[in-house]
Design an enzyme around this catalytic site. Structure first.
Site: not given
Lengths: 545, 88
Positions: B14-16
């Site tokens: 769950m990156h940016m």
């Protein structure tokens, strides 16, 4: 001359004057205030202003670096609206009765620290995003929100680090290169520089900034990550040449990418790429090759300590086919022996390995190795447009045996219910004079020929190409070789097969016209030569004798 | 209250970008709380920084809990985003 080395994040050369990036320093004083609601309102106003600014930056980034990279600024806007972030600012104002600037600064430090402490390189970098939005808020609160402006000359921007918004806001027309003391290749600045096609070096270290000044002349080599301050004449000349070559290459790319491989009089051919590993696929696509004309499967064997299993091979072939998304991929079955030795094959030492136990000769005497490879290939065929090619063919009987093994493998897989492509083109390398001379007998048995000019030259002229002493006898344009290719082309076409060239000669643009006149249908070259050959093809006119 | 367990299939976790998309979608439902339970932590799915700071990696199992107006529809929407890998 002084030289500093960091990490190059976009390969290009820039020559010019240094401009040290001046940031409006954000300094915040803690002040006691009485009207808490007024401070909260100031934060709201600063936020609204920041959102408008970020929207503007987003629009600029959208145009310059595309949606995927512009998204960061949309996320910055969302971070400004983040519940915890805003709660923290309000809480600090309320409980400590302090000014808005101070509350934002403390919140920024807390959140940035939380990200810095995370056990993940990507998340650590996000501290910079927090600081970027927070500093924007503080600048707005201090009513000094103008962004950095540059003079009229193009400059090399040097900074300790650049926030993403700072990178995008710099006028691209005036930036020759980005050079930073800190930063990582995960940072948005690095990503944006790559997308803006601006040479960039990061991580040069703190000493660098203290030893340069505005107006110093410098050369940035984004390929090697080097920056030269006050470069000497020799370095300047070397890098000017490198810059020119790089610009020519990129110009060629710009002009010829997406164009057809077609002669002035309208004859079209295919230009494919030769590769030796899955890692090279990026170069194939970047240089706009129409397919892969020679995928050397040896790497699977050379990189391994034992025979690669069917599953290992299947995974590699599938990956190549999927990455090429329906474009032709011709995989050559193993060509071990001669100069490519693999310990676990236990091949005896030979007096004359080029004429020895190699390639298809190993496959036909040790069919279990061959069958493993063919099973992996046919299984992978369901994932793209596969062609299989056999090396070192000298006779019709060899080819008969190979084709029999192929249909045996196909039948086996079909009986197991394995999905395969309906049609997998089968072809042979024309790399022995024998194959060329009997090409009229071989052509009816296959879908295509691919001429391996390196071995064909060595075998036809009886010269070892590795031996520098006889280099003058190695005439790669020898008429004997060209006639063998021409006869093979005639044989192929007479029997409805196509013919390509995958040896080094395919990239020799002084022969492109001759090959086209012979009716060669495909040239397969190293990825970096694709566009050069395309340029040559597009300048040929076959309508004049 | 309704809940569903999903897997994170994005290669980078769950990156940016996915965190941003998720927070945006969750925040659109003002009268429904959306909570993620992951690694024994509870995360407010409307707070982008909380999602990011939970450091949710590829392959993690996440329980989505929706509580409020139209909770089933919200749950389906959010679960669908995880299942499609946030369009990546």
């Amino acid at each position: 001359m002084k030289k500093y080395t960091g990490k190059g994040v976009y390969g290009a050369v820039a020559i010019g004057k240094i401009s040290i990036f001046k940031r409006q320093e954000v300094s915040v004083k803690r002040e006691r205030i009485d009207d808490i609601d007024a401070q909260k309102q100031r934060v709201e106003d600063a936020k609204a202003q920041a959102t408008a600014q970020l929207q503007e930056i987003y629009d600029k980034a959208l145009k310059e670096v595309g949606e995927a990279n512009a998204q960061i600024f949309e996320i910055h806007m969302m971070m400004l609206e983040d519940l915890d972030y805003n709660d923290s600012i309000c809480n600090i104002i309320e409980t400590q009765s302090v000014n808005a600037e101070y509350a934002v600064a403390v919140t920024s430090d807390n959140f940035a620290e939380m990200f810095s402490a995370m056990d993940d390189a990507y998340m650590k970098e996000r501290a910079a995003d927090i600081r970027d939005i927070s500093n924007r808020l503080i600048r707005n609160l201090q009513a000094g929100g103008s962004d950095n402006a540059l003079g009229d000359d193009k400059v090399i921007i040097c900074a300790d680090d650049l926030a993403p918004s700072e990178t995008v806001l710099l006028d691209k027309e005036k930036v020759l290169a980005f050079v930073t003391a800190h930063g990582s290749s995960n940072s948005h600045t690095a990503i944006l520089a790559r997308n803006m096609n601006i040479p960039a070096i990061i991580g040069l270290g703190d000493a660098f900034l203290s030893e340069i000044k505005d107006g110093d002349s410098a050369i940035v080599d984004g390929f090697t990550g080097e920056i030269f301050i006050s470069p000497d004449e020799e370095t300047t000349a070397r890098l000017e040449k490198k810059q020119k070559e790089d610009e020519e290459k990129k110009k060629l790319l710009q002009e010829l990418k997406g164009k057809e491989n077609v002669t002035l009089d309208g004859k079209k051919i295919n230009i494919y790429a030769n590769i030796g590993s899955v890692d090279n696929i990026g170069a194939v696509l970047l240089n706009d090759a129409g397919g892969i004309g020679l995928f050397r499967s040896e790497f699977l064997y050379l990189e391994s300590n034992d025979y690669p299993t069917e599953e290992q091979q299947f995974a590699a072939y599938k990956k190549v086919l999927e990455s090429m998304a329906g474009k032709k991929v011709i995989i050559r079955t193993l060509d071990i022996g001669a100069d490519k030795q693999v310990d676990y094959f236990n091949l005896a030492k030979e007096e004359n390995p080029a004429l020895g136990y190699r390639a298809i000769r190993i496959c036909l005497t040790r069919p279990e190795i061959f069958k493993t490879q063919l099973r992996a290939l046919y299984r992978a065929s369901a994932y793209g447009n596969l062609g299989i090619m056999f090396p070192m063919i000298t006779s019709v009987s060899e080819l008969e045996k190979i084709l029999a093994i192929c249909s045996e493998v196909r039948d086996e897989l079909a009986a197991e219910g394995v999905e395969m492509a309906e049609k997998v083109e089968l072809g042979i390398m024309i790399e022995t004079p024998a194959a060329a001379v009997i090409s009229d007998l071989l052509a009816p048995m296959v879908d295509f020929f691919s001429v391996g000019t390196n071995d064909l030259t060595q075998y036809t002229l009886a010269v070892d190409r590795q031996n520098p002493e006889i280099e003058e006898f190695c005439d790669t344009h020898h008429e004997a070789i060209l006639r063998l290719i021409e006869f093979s082309a005639q044989s192929a076409h007479k029997h409805g097969a196509w013919i390509g060239i995958c040896g080094e000669l395919a990239a020799d643009t002084s022969l492109t016209e001759r090959f086209l006149r012979m009716g060669i249908d495909e040239l397969s070259v190293s990825p970096t030569f694709v566009l050069k050959v395309r340029e040559a093809v597009r300048s040929v006119d076959l309508s004049h004798a | 209250m309704v809940a569903k367990t999903v897997n994170v299939i994005n290669a980078q976790g769950m990156h940016m970008r996915p965190a941003g998309l998720l927070a945006k979608a969750a925040a659109a439902h003002k009268e429904c709380n959306v909570t993620l339970k992951v690694n024994e932590k509870s995360v407010n799915a409307k707070a982008v920084m909380q999602i990011m700071s939970a450091c949710i990696k590829c392959g993690s199992t996440v329980e989505i809990v929706c509580d409020g107006v139209d909770e089933q529809a919200v749950l389906d929407e959010i679960a669908g985003m995880f299942e499609s890998g946030f369009g990546e």
